[in-house]
Design a protein around this motif. Sequence first.
Motif, PDB file in Angstrom:
ATOM      1  N   ASP A 117      -8.669  11.462   8.889  1.00  0.00           N
ATOM      2  CA  ASP A 117      -7.337  11.293   8.389  1.00  0.00           C
ATOM      3  C   ASP A 117      -7.325  10.674   6.992  1.00  0.00           C
ATOM      4  N   GLU A 118      -7.016  11.310   6.125  1.00  0.00           N
ATOM      5  CA  GLU A 118      -6.980  11.002   4.640  1.00  0.00           C
ATOM      6  C   GLU A 118      -5.466  10.659   4.283  1.00  0.00           C
ATOM      7  N   ASN A 119      -4.668  10.123   5.057  1.00  0.00           N
ATOM      8  CA  ASN A 119      -3.427   9.580   4.778  1.00  0.00           C
ATOM      9  C   ASN A 119      -3.723   8.295   3.916  1.00  0.00           C
ATOM     10  N   PRO A 120      -3.135   8.412   2.812  1.00  0.00           N
ATOM     11  CA  PRO A 120      -3.208   7.250   1.922  1.00  0.00           C
ATOM     12  C   PRO A 120      -2.878   5.882   2.267  1.00  0.00           C
ATOM     13  N   ALA A 121      -2.123   5.893   3.235  1.00  0.00           N
ATOM     14  CA  ALA A 121      -1.670   4.356   4.042  1.00  0.00           C
ATOM     15  C   ALA A 121      -2.745   3.861   4.517  1.00  0.00           C
TER      16      ALA A 121
END
Lengths: 136, 153
Positions: B22-26
């Motif tokens: 999961d490369e979500n910047p969050a």
Amino acid sequence: MELQVGESRTAAVVEDLSRTRIAMYAGASGDFNPLHTDEVYATRVAGQPTVLAHGMLAMGASGKVVTDWVGIGALRSFGGRFVRPVRPGDTLTARATVEAVQVLEGRQLAELAVETTDQNGRTVLTGRATADLGPA
Amino acid sequence: MTDFRFPVEASQVLAFARAIGDENPAYTDPSSREAVELGAIPAPPTFAMSAAHFEPDYPLRPRQGRPWPESADAGEAHWLHAEQHFEYRRPMVVGDVLDVVQRPGRTWDKASRGGGTLRFEELVTEYRDTRTGEQVVVARFVRVLPVTSGEGE
């Protein structure tokens, strides 16, 4: 945010699962069960055809289809049942579908069904999530 | 009452997010939209699993002076993780320090397709904020183990 019953989102969550990725999950989660990373143990001791991914790798990866849609902070519950093993080389697609939207204690809550399938269309994980969409 | 303490740390969240792809910047960037909204980098929904690192007697980790794999021939060897459920009272975020308490949950039996019996066992884990005492996450781990084998299995 507004969601309609029947709306769905699909995401490619794992592509050609590598043994390295399973090792990464072992290191990140702390679950070093050799069934997931040790081919000799998996085949000779546990009698498996090869290693299998942690169920939680598939569930963790599948969470993305929900959090990318409703937001990380909106999640009120997330659960899953491991239906069949995921092995190296598998490609997984997760789908989330809105099953209900209801008001509870002044909040709009969406119930989502989650289903993750492999490259052969077989279900590997079924799950549910609840998202808080804001004040009703 | 606390079984162990679980600090939610940025490097562990980064490693966990990468492991689940999961490369979500969050999960890595404090200036990303969701991290700003939440006031800190959030943990991915299943991150509570990594509390295992802090569990002193966690069995699925090699330990000095103990045989590994420990359970190769033991009766415990063949259980499988069947289900996992999380309830979130608020998002778990980097900077949280959580008190973790585990207790056994329900146990039930189910007939297997091969005619044997499968036993399901629940383990309930509560994660509470050490500062406020408030519940952050409640997790339910369900494992399955065959207790009698049927024919054709």
